[in-house]
Scaffold this motif. Structure first.
Motif, PDB file in Angstrom:
ATOM      1  N   GLY A  78     -23.355 -42.664  -0.077  1.00  0.00           N
ATOM      2  CA  GLY A  78     -22.183 -42.053   0.504  1.00  0.00           C
ATOM      3  C   GLY A  78     -21.892 -42.595   1.886  1.00  0.00           C
ATOM      4  O   GLY A  78     -20.742 -42.831   2.238  1.00  0.00           O
ATOM      5  N   VAL A  79     -22.950 -42.791   2.658  1.00  0.00           N
ATOM      6  CA  VAL A  79     -22.773 -43.303   4.023  1.00  0.00           C
ATOM      7  C   VAL A  79     -22.175 -44.704   3.981  1.00  0.00           C
ATOM      8  O   VAL A  79     -21.280 -45.035   4.758  1.00  0.00           O
ATOM      9  N   ALA A  80     -22.641 -45.524   3.048  1.00  0.00           N
ATOM     10  CA  ALA A  80     -22.140 -46.904   2.950  1.00  0.00           C
ATOM     11  C   ALA A  80     -20.663 -46.937   2.561  1.00  0.00           C
ATOM     12  O   ALA A  80     -19.904 -47.772   3.061  1.00  0.00           O
ATOM     13  N   LEU A  81     -20.252 -46.026   1.677  1.00  0.00           N
ATOM     14  CA  LEU A  81     -18.858 -46.013   1.239  1.00  0.00           C
ATOM     15  C   LEU A  81     -17.899 -45.663   2.364  1.00  0.00           C
ATOM     16  O   LEU A  81     -16.741 -46.039   2.345  1.00  0.00           O
ATOM     17  N   VAL A  82     -18.393 -44.935   3.355  1.00  0.00           N
ATOM     18  CA  VAL A  82     -17.582 -44.604   4.528  1.00  0.00           C
ATOM     19  C   VAL A  82     -17.854 -45.594   5.652  1.00  0.00           C
ATOM     20  O   VAL A  82     -16.936 -46.068   6.317  1.00  0.00           O
ATOM     21  N   GLY A  83     -19.125 -45.927   5.856  1.00  0.00           N
ATOM     22  CA  GLY A  83     -19.524 -46.778   6.976  1.00  0.00           C
ATOM     23  C   GLY A  83     -19.045 -48.209   6.887  1.00  0.00           C
ATOM     24  O   GLY A  83     -18.623 -48.790   7.887  1.00  0.00           O
ATOM     25  N   ILE A  84     -19.095 -48.786   5.696  1.00  0.00           N
ATOM     26  CA  ILE A  84     -18.690 -50.188   5.550  1.00  0.00           C
ATOM     27  C   ILE A  84     -17.211 -50.374   5.899  1.00  0.00           C
ATOM     28  O   ILE A  84     -16.875 -51.249   6.696  1.00  0.00           O
ATOM     29  N   PRO A  85     -16.302 -49.562   5.321  1.00  0.00           N
ATOM     30  CA  PRO A  85     -14.892 -49.720   5.727  1.00  0.00           C
ATOM     31  C   PRO A  85     -14.651 -49.480   7.217  1.00  0.00           C
ATOM     32  O   PRO A  85     -13.811 -50.136   7.832  1.00  0.00           O
ATOM     33  N   LEU A  86     -15.404 -48.542   7.815  1.00  0.00           N
ATOM     34  CA  LEU A  86     -15.252 -48.304   9.255  1.00  0.00           C
ATOM     35  C   LEU A  86     -15.677 -49.535  10.054  1.00  0.00           C
ATOM     36  O   LEU A  86     -15.016 -49.907  11.027  1.00  0.00           O
ATOM     37  N   CYS A  87     -16.769 -50.162   9.643  1.00  0.00           N
ATOM     38  CA  CYS A  87     -17.230 -51.380  10.328  1.00  0.00           C
ATOM     39  C   CYS A  87     -16.231 -52.520  10.154  1.00  0.00           C
ATOM     40  O   CYS A  87     -15.960 -53.264  11.099  1.00  0.00           O
ATOM     41  N   ILE A  88     -15.677 -52.632   8.955  1.00  0.00           N
ATOM     42  CA  ILE A  88     -14.681 -53.669   8.702  1.00  0.00           C
ATOM     43  C   ILE A  88     -13.455 -53.433   9.582  1.00  0.00           C
ATOM     44  O   ILE A  88     -12.904 -54.364  10.161  1.00  0.00           O
ATOM     45  N   GLY A  89     -13.046 -52.180   9.710  1.00  0.00           N
ATOM     46  CA  GLY A  89     -11.927 -51.839  10.589  1.00  0.00           C
ATOM     47  C   GLY A  89     -12.234 -52.160  12.039  1.00  0.00           C
ATOM     48  O   GLY A  89     -11.375 -52.631  12.788  1.00  0.00           O
ATOM     49  N   ALA A  90     -13.470 -51.908  12.449  1.00  0.00           N
ATOM     50  CA  ALA A  90     -13.866 -52.191  13.834  1.00  0.00           C
ATOM     51  C   ALA A  90     -13.839 -53.689  14.138  1.00  0.00           C
ATOM     52  O   ALA A  90     -13.621 -54.081  15.285  1.00  0.00           O
ATOM     53  N   LEU A  91     -14.017 -54.508  13.116  1.00  0.00           N
ATOM     54  CA  LEU A  91     -13.930 -55.961  13.306  1.00  0.00           C
ATOM     55  C   LEU A  91     -12.489 -56.422  13.490  1.00  0.00           C
ATOM     56  O   LEU A  91     -12.245 -57.521  13.981  1.00  0.00           O
ATOM     57  N   GLY A  92     -11.530 -55.580  13.096  1.00  0.00           N
ATOM     58  CA  GLY A  92     -10.122 -55.916  13.265  1.00  0.00           C
ATOM     59  C   GLY A  92      -9.356 -56.067  11.968  1.00  0.00           C
ATOM     60  O   GLY A  92      -8.186 -56.432  11.974  1.00  0.00           O
ATOM     61  N   ALA A 116      -7.411 -53.026   4.523  1.00  0.00           N
ATOM     62  CA  ALA A 116      -6.078 -52.492   4.278  1.00  0.00           C
ATOM     63  C   ALA A 116      -6.073 -51.348   3.274  1.00  0.00           C
ATOM     64  O   ALA A 116      -5.359 -50.368   3.451  1.00  0.00           O
ATOM     65  N   ALA A 117      -6.880 -51.458   2.229  1.00  0.00           N
ATOM     66  CA  ALA A 117      -6.785 -50.491   1.139  1.00  0.00           C
ATOM     67  C   ALA A 117      -8.079 -49.767   0.819  1.00  0.00           C
ATOM     68  O   ALA A 117      -8.085 -48.877  -0.022  1.00  0.00           O
ATOM     69  N   GLY A 118      -9.179 -50.141   1.456  1.00  0.00           N
ATOM     70  CA  GLY A 118     -10.466 -49.538   1.111  1.00  0.00           C
ATOM     71  C   GLY A 118     -11.040 -50.203  -0.130  1.00  0.00           C
ATOM     72  O   GLY A 118     -10.500 -51.178  -0.632  1.00  0.00           O
ATOM     73  N   PHE A 119     -12.141 -49.678  -0.613  1.00  0.00           N
ATOM     74  CA  PHE A 119     -12.777 -50.223  -1.809  1.00  0.00           C
ATOM     75  C   PHE A 119     -12.033 -49.790  -3.057  1.00  0.00           C
ATOM     76  O   PHE A 119     -11.506 -48.687  -3.130  1.00  0.00           O
ATOM     77  N   SER A 120     -12.033 -50.644  -4.078  1.00  0.00           N
ATOM     78  CA  SER A 120     -11.479 -50.275  -5.374  1.00  0.00           C
ATOM     79  C   SER A 120     -12.418 -49.276  -6.045  1.00  0.00           C
ATOM     80  O   SER A 120     -13.577 -49.128  -5.649  1.00  0.00           O
ATOM     81  N   LEU A 121     -11.946 -48.605  -7.068  1.00  0.00           N
ATOM     82  CA  LEU A 121     -12.779 -47.642  -7.787  1.00  0.00           C
ATOM     83  C   LEU A 121     -14.017 -48.325  -8.356  1.00  0.00           C
ATOM     84  O   LEU A 121     -15.124 -47.793  -8.264  1.00  0.00           O
ATOM     85  N   GLY A 122     -13.849 -49.516  -8.917  1.00  0.00           N
ATOM     86  CA  GLY A 122     -14.985 -50.247  -9.471  1.00  0.00           C
ATOM     87  C   GLY A 122     -16.024 -50.579  -8.413  1.00  0.00           C
ATOM     88  O   GLY A 122     -17.227 -50.457  -8.651  1.00  0.00           O
ATOM     89  N   ALA A 123     -15.574 -50.980  -7.236  1.00  0.00           N
ATOM     90  CA  ALA A 123     -16.503 -51.290  -6.146  1.00  0.00           C
ATOM     91  C   ALA A 123     -17.231 -50.034  -5.683  1.00  0.00           C
ATOM     92  O   ALA A 123     -18.424 -50.070  -5.402  1.00  0.00           O
TER      93      ALA A 123
END
Length: 79
Positions: free
Chosen positions: A1-15, A56-63
């Motif tokens: 659960g943490v990765a599903l939220v944390g990874i997109p946040l980190c990607i956003g922080a990169l720009g 832009a869109a977050g992870f797909s359902l499959g991901a």
């Protein structure tokens, strides 16, 4: 659960954002380097393209399902 939220946040922080790549960010530098290497464009499926898609869109359902399955197993083993 943490990765599903944390990874997109980190990607956003990169720009890599929903509004596009943020000026002056690490993402902008990555995009510039990718464009120079590819003669002016960023190749579909490249690291920059995939990160921008997630930003832009977050992870797909499959991901999400794949990450939950893989990371859940890792968490179970490490616990």
């Amino acid at each position: 659960g943490v990765a599903l939220v944390g990874i997109p946040l980190c990607i956003g922080a990169l720009g890599f954002t929903g509004a596009g790549i943020a000026a002056g960010s690490i993402a902008a530098k990555m995009m510039s380097a990718a464009a120079i290497a590819n003669g002016g464009g960023v190749a579909a499926g490249s690291t920059v393209a995939v990160l921008q898609s997630v930003g832009a869109a977050g992870f797909s359902l499959g991901a999400k399902i794949g990450l939950t399955s893989a990371l859940g197993s890792v968490g179970g083993v490490s616990g």
